[in-house]
Design a protein around this motif. Structure first.
Motif, PDB file in Angstrom:
ATOM      1  N   ASP A  84      23.799  17.626  31.310  1.00 62.55           N
ATOM      2  CA  ASP A  84      24.941  18.142  30.587  1.00 62.55           C
ATOM      3  C   ASP A  84      26.114  17.310  30.695  1.00 62.55           C
ATOM      4  N   ARG A  85      26.611  16.728  31.864  1.00 62.88           N
ATOM      5  CA  ARG A  85      27.957  16.184  32.001  1.00 62.88           C
ATOM      6  C   ARG A  85      27.534  15.184  33.428  1.00 62.88           C
ATOM      7  N   GLN A  86      28.531  14.206  33.412  1.00 66.37           N
ATOM      8  CA  GLN A  86      28.529  13.183  34.362  1.00 66.37           C
ATOM      9  C   GLN A  86      28.286  13.965  35.908  1.00 66.37           C
ATOM     10  N   ALA A  87      27.297  13.416  36.713  1.00 69.97           N
ATOM     11  CA  ALA A  87      27.204  13.994  38.111  1.00 69.97           C
ATOM     12  C   ALA A  87      26.919  12.953  38.935  1.00 69.97           C
ATOM     13  N   GLY A  88      27.297  13.168  40.126  1.00 72.64           N
ATOM     14  CA  GLY A  88      26.911  12.139  41.492  1.00 72.64           C
ATOM     15  C   GLY A  88      28.050  10.932  41.659  1.00 72.64           C
ATOM     16  N   LEU A  89      28.234  10.654  42.833  1.00 67.59           N
ATOM     17  CA  LEU A  89      29.291  10.026  43.153  1.00 67.59           C
ATOM     18  C   LEU A  89      28.680   8.655  44.063  1.00 67.59           C
ATOM     19  N   GLY A  90      27.339   9.065  44.470  1.00 67.56           N
ATOM     20  CA  GLY A  90      26.551   8.019  45.292  1.00 67.56           C
ATOM     21  C   GLY A  90      25.820   7.303  44.882  1.00 67.56           C
ATOM     22  N   GLY A 118      20.216  13.215  23.075  1.00 66.50           N
ATOM     23  CA  GLY A 118      18.938  13.450  23.361  1.00 66.50           C
ATOM     24  C   GLY A 118      18.269  12.256  24.654  1.00 66.50           C
ATOM     25  N   ARG A 119      19.122  11.737  25.409  1.00 67.12           N
ATOM     26  CA  ARG A 119      18.894  11.152  26.557  1.00 67.12           C
ATOM     27  C   ARG A 119      19.874  11.160  27.554  1.00 67.12           C
ATOM     28  N   THR A 120      19.184  11.165  28.828  1.00 63.06           N
ATOM     29  CA  THR A 120      19.708  11.271  29.980  1.00 63.06           C
ATOM     30  C   THR A 120      19.775   9.912  30.765  1.00 63.06           C
ATOM     31  N   VAL A 121      20.898   9.491  31.261  1.00 63.67           N
ATOM     32  CA  VAL A 121      20.850   8.042  32.167  1.00 63.67           C
ATOM     33  C   VAL A 121      20.764   8.665  33.702  1.00 63.67           C
ATOM     34  N   GLY A 165      20.591  -3.880  44.371  1.00 63.76           N
ATOM     35  CA  GLY A 165      21.270  -3.816  43.201  1.00 63.76           C
ATOM     36  C   GLY A 165      21.014  -2.606  42.272  1.00 63.76           C
ATOM     37  N   THR A 166      21.280  -2.396  40.931  1.00 61.72           N
ATOM     38  CA  THR A 166      21.152  -0.892  40.663  1.00 61.72           C
ATOM     39  C   THR A 166      20.007  -1.146  39.397  1.00 61.72           C
ATOM     40  N   ALA A 167      19.535   0.015  39.428  1.00 64.04           N
ATOM     41  CA  ALA A 167      18.356   0.374  38.279  1.00 64.04           C
ATOM     42  C   ALA A 167      19.098   1.504  37.552  1.00 64.04           C
ATOM     43  N   MET A 168      18.842   1.154  36.135  1.00 64.64           N
ATOM     44  CA  MET A 168      19.235   2.563  35.222  1.00 64.64           C
ATOM     45  C   MET A 168      18.158   2.709  34.188  1.00 64.64           C
ATOM     46  N   VAL A 169      17.968   3.905  34.223  1.00 62.54           N
ATOM     47  CA  VAL A 169      16.812   4.105  33.084  1.00 62.54           C
ATOM     48  C   VAL A 169      17.256   5.521  32.118  1.00 62.54           C
ATOM     49  N   HIS A 170      16.856   5.339  31.171  1.00 65.98           N
ATOM     50  CA  HIS A 170      16.988   6.746  30.107  1.00 65.98           C
ATOM     51  C   HIS A 170      15.682   7.450  30.240  1.00 65.98           C
ATOM     52  N   ILE A 171      15.836   8.550  30.131  1.00 63.96           N
ATOM     53  CA  ILE A 171      14.927   9.517  29.953  1.00 63.96           C
ATOM     54  C   ILE A 171      15.210  10.650  28.894  1.00 63.96           C
ATOM     55  N   ARG A 172      14.314  11.128  28.284  1.00 63.82           N
ATOM     56  CA  ARG A 172      14.483  12.044  27.514  1.00 63.82           C
ATOM     57  C   ARG A 172      15.000  13.519  27.804  1.00 63.82           C
ATOM     58  N   THR A 173      16.033  13.721  27.447  1.00 62.24           N
ATOM     59  CA  THR A 173      16.823  15.191  28.167  1.00 62.24           C
ATOM     60  C   THR A 173      15.656  16.043  27.981  1.00 62.24           C
TER      61      THR A 173
END
Length: 138
Positions: free
Chosen positions: A66-72, A82-85, A93-101
């Motif tokens: 629903d809203r940005q969460a997490g700091l670590g 309809g997506r959540t990152v 490094g950083t991995a970024m994935v999109h998943i259907r909400t």
């Protein structure tokens, strides 16, 4: 009802190269570890060619739909329609994935049927966990 819930999801892996790649991932929730969710990526979706698993708070995943969460190391936020990152940060490094909400919400609903929010402490075995911690100290 089984004490473990697993759900396969399609994750769109975002990288620095143009385009995105869709990979399978597995969300896992175990009543024995009631505060945590795990997400495993198969070997073909990682640079090392081995399965990678991340553990993070169930509450973080729920808030992040629903809203940005997490700091670590793990950050979650809504993205478009309809997506959540999910962003996973590590020394490599950083991995970024999109998943259907909708898939995440369906998974979370199943976890809450197994262990309702606020009732996680009822599923902890503190005596066993303490004994395991102290086992090597004796």
């Amino acid at each position: 009802m089984s004490p473990v819930i697993e759900q396969a999801v399609q994750a769109r892996l975002v990288s620095s190269t143009p385009g995105t790649e869709t990979v399978s991932a597995t969300l896992r929730y175990d009543r024995a570890d009631p505060f945590a969710v795990r997400m495993a990526s198969p070997p073909d979706a990682t640079l090392e060619g081995t399965e990678v698993s991340w553990a993070f708070a169930r509450e973080l995943l729920e808030t992040g739909t629903d809203r940005q969460a997490g700091l670590g190391d793990v950050q979650v936020r809504p993205y478009g329609y309809g997506r959540t990152v999910l962003e996973f940060h590590a020394a490599e490094g950083t991995a970024m994935v999109h998943i259907r909400t909708a898939d995440l919400r369906r998974f979370l609903k199943r976890t809450h049927a197994l262990v309702p929010a606020g009732g996680e402490h009822l599923h902890l075995d503190v005596d066993h966990d303490l004994a395991e911690l102290l086992r090597d100290a004796l």
